[in-house]
Write a protein that holds these residues in place. Structure first.
Motif, PDB file in Angstrom:
ATOM      1  N   PRO A  14       5.894   8.069   5.007  1.00 46.78           N
ATOM      2  CA  PRO A  14       4.924   7.705   6.044  1.00 46.78           C
ATOM      3  C   PRO A  14       3.492   7.609   5.533  1.00 46.78           C
ATOM      4  N   SER A  15       2.738   6.718   6.148  1.00 50.46           N
ATOM      5  CA  SER A  15       1.291   6.691   5.932  1.00 50.46           C
ATOM      6  C   SER A  15       0.707   7.552   7.053  1.00 50.46           C
ATOM      7  N   ARG A 221      14.089   1.321   5.450  1.00 51.64           N
ATOM      8  CA  ARG A 221      12.791   1.333   6.119  1.00 51.64           C
ATOM      9  C   ARG A 221      12.765   0.247   7.182  1.00 51.64           C
ATOM     10  N   HIS A 225       8.945  -4.460   6.816  1.00 53.44           N
ATOM     11  CA  HIS A 225       8.682  -4.422   5.371  1.00 53.44           C
ATOM     12  C   HIS A 225       9.586  -5.350   4.581  1.00 53.44           C
TER      13      HIS A 225
HETATM   14  N1  GLU Z   1       3.995   3.821   4.060  1.00 50.61           N
HETATM   15  C1  GLU Z   1       4.836   2.781   4.568  1.00 50.61           C
HETATM   16  C2  GLU Z   1       4.828   2.874   6.100  1.00 50.61           C
HETATM   17  O1  GLU Z   1       4.427   3.891   6.638  1.00 50.61           O
HETATM   18  C3  GLU Z   1       6.226   2.990   4.035  1.00 50.61           C
HETATM   19  C4  GLU Z   1       6.955   1.757   3.785  1.00 50.61           C
HETATM   20  C5  GLU Z   1       8.174   1.995   2.917  1.00 50.61           C
HETATM   21  O2  GLU Z   1       9.022   2.790   3.338  1.00 50.61           O
HETATM   22  O3  GLU Z   1       8.258   1.414   1.862  1.00 50.61           O
HETATM   23  O4  GLU Z   1       5.185   1.937   6.752  1.00 50.61           O
END
Ligand code: GLU
Length: 551
Positions: A14-15, A221, A225
């Motif tokens: 997670p961000s 994910r 993405h």
């Molecule tokens: N940091 C990304 C997000 O929160 C993660 C994406 C991934 O899992 O590659 O969406």
């Protein structure tokens, strides 16, 4: 293309720019179940390279939310006995020297280069592409036309620079276990930035390096993405890394097809405020200045504590969006996990209710759907009701107590232990959430001489036909005054005999006037419970006040 032969490793990355959204929680749950069900490892990595949006508080919030759901990580940030591991640090902002090694390698091999265009120059290039009706693709003519000496001189002079990856001019094929295969034509993916001017890696770069170094075999994910995978694949190839197996999970939407966003909370509040034609906030809820500004500008959002306070004062339930919202609303973590896992996956057959152990042993990518999942709140509520109803009374009391201590400390402080216990007994069968008891029994905590009566209930229940509700109330006042056994059973026996004599046993017609007098409205636990919870003194005081105010 290199593949991972070894044990399964998944990761949730997670961000931390806010609270853990249910969509993120579902991703984490699937990653966790996939790895744990196959004897693998589940890694938690905090992607905090966007310094403007990340915060430590948000990281801690994420970690707590995951643990509340029962999703513990084998490797990751250390928190309450979880995490640690040899492949850390697990916060990307602490991994800058690691990324630098790979930047250097790419630059040295000519697979990446410094680019010096300013934001304005890039905007001009974008505008030019737009004027020609073409999508903007950075192809690096400027940077590549520069000699190494010119580039070094610019760097030495301190001119801000990013590092861009020199994307090979070839089609890129993404294999996805859920979505199948897609080929991105040559030239679609431009020379994208891998290191920002502030020295931090971009998401694309950090994710690729970390997935490799942390031994991630399966990247599960959100579908948003999917296209990013093309960039990740070319980087993996350039760096000589293995390719993980990809599975992009369907998004979760509201039933009307809209995105589940925190704006949904403001929508509900705005509707309630408009229905009541309010121009100022209810007392003790939100600061009038903040309320006024929010009311004026439909695009503004109240912060969480203001939203909660306003919702409480208006008596509305906010739509839950983040894991923390569901917790506050009194959902059980195991129910939320069960329900979330049905958003985009099913075990097959009619089976819908299962625990996370079952999920671990049955979760597979074959049964994950491609189309967006619809978040059916009424189903979640039904699941929660079923789980609460099915648990032993003592467990219910214990869970409600824990919930109350966290979210309703004032309510808890006003009740005696036995009052609280009676309220739990009366609420167990009909509680849809752990919060119901607190939201629907506000009458218990109001001081006897401050209770207000809903004018509509007064007209409908207390006045009118003969004998009126007030007539019954007067008669019952005398009976209750003489009642010595103030238990549910004792009260039932005296009031039933009054109902037999006066209204041919129709208990409902005498319970309603009592309810209005005691609670101010027509909703409360069963009437004998209500009387028992309030106790004799309080009940008689309220009845006397009601009679005096309406006679
Ligand atoms: N940091 C990304 C997000 O929160 C993660 C994406 C991934 O899992 O590659 O969406």
């Amino acid at each position: 293309m290199k593949q991972h032969p070894e044990n399964i490793v998944t990761r949730f990355a997670p961000s931390p720019s806010g609270h853990l959204h249910v969509g993120g929680a579902r991703t984490a749950l699937f990653c966790w179940a996939f790895a744990k069900g196959r004897g693998g490892k589940f890694v938690l990595r905090i992607e905090d390279t966007d310094q403007k949006r990340s915060s430590d508080a948000a990281s801690i919030g994420f970690v707590k939310d995951l643990l509340w759901l029962g999703i513990a990580w084998d490797e990751g940030p250390e928190y309450e006995g979880h995490g640690g591991g040899a492949r850390g640090p697990y916060f990307q902002a602490q991994r800058l020297p690691i990324y630098q090694r790979y930047f250097d390698a790419l630059i040295a091999s000519g697979k990446a280069y410094y680019a010096f265009e300013s934001t304005d120059e890039l905007a001009t290039l974008r505008d030019q592409a737009k004027a020609q009706n073409k999508p903007f693709r950075y192809t690096g003519e400027f940077a590549r036309a520069m000699t190494k000496e010119q580039g070094d001189a610019l760097l030495a002079s301190g001119k801000p620079a990013v590092i861009r990856f020199h994307t090979p001019p070839e089609p890129i094929t993404i294999h996805d276990e859920i979505l199948g295969e897609a080929t991105i034509p040559a030239g679609e993916t431009d020379d994208f930035v891998i290191r920002k001017a502030d020295g931090f890696p971009t998401y694309h770069f950090a994710v690729v390096v970390d997935d490799e170094l942390m031994g991630v075999t399966h990247v599960l994910r959100a579908q948003e993405h999917f296209n990013n995978s093309a960039k990740h694949i070319v980087l993996q190839d350039a760096l000589g890394f293995r390719r993980p197996i990809y599975g992009h999970l369907p998004l979760i939407f509201n039933p009307d097809g809209s995105k589940m966003s925190k704006r949904d909370k403001d929508k509900v509040l705005r509707k309630a405020v408009a229905e009541r034609a309010m121009t100022s906030p209810p007392a003790d809820s939100v600061d009038p200045g903040i309320f006024g500004a929010w009311l004026k500008d439909k695009n503004t959002q109240l912060d969480l504590s203001a939203s909660v306070a306003l919702a409480h004062a208006l008596g509305v339930v906010l739509p839950e969006i983040n894991v923390d919202d569901f917790r506050r609303s009194g959902y059980l973590p195991e129910v939320l996990c069960n329900f979330l896992s049905l958003n985009g996956w099913s075990p097959g057959g009619d089976l819908e209710k299962f625990d996370t152990e079952f999920l671990q042993s049955h979760f597979d990518l074959e049964r994950v759907v491609k189309t967006p999942a619809k978040f059916d709140r009424s189903k979640l509520l039904a699941f929660n009701l079923h789980a609460l109803k099915g648990m032993p009374r003592e467990e219910f009391v214990q869970k409600v107590t824990v919930h109350g201590k966290v979210y309703h400390a004032e309510f808890m402080a006003r009740l005696t232990e036995s009052q609280f216990r009676s309220l739990c007994d009366a609420s167990h069968e009909r509680s849809k959430t752990l919060d119901d008891l607190f939201r629907t029994n506000g009458f218990v905590t109001v001081a006897d001489d401050l209770l207000e009566w809903d004018p509509k209930a007064v007209t409908k229940v207390l006045q009118g036909s003969v004998p009126s509700g007030l007539d019954h109330l007067r008669a019952m006042e005398a009976i209750l005054h003489d009642c010595e056994d103030w238990s549910v059973g004792g009260l039932e026996s005296v009031l039933k005999s009054y109902a037999d004599q006066s209204v041919a046993g129709n208990l409902g017609s005498i319970a309603q006037p009592l309810r209005v007098a005691l609670c101010g409205g027509v909703v409360s636990p069963p009437i004998f419970d209500t009387l028992a919870i309030l106790g004799k003194t309080s009940s008689l005081k309220r009845i006397a006040r009601c009679l005096a105010s309406h006679s």
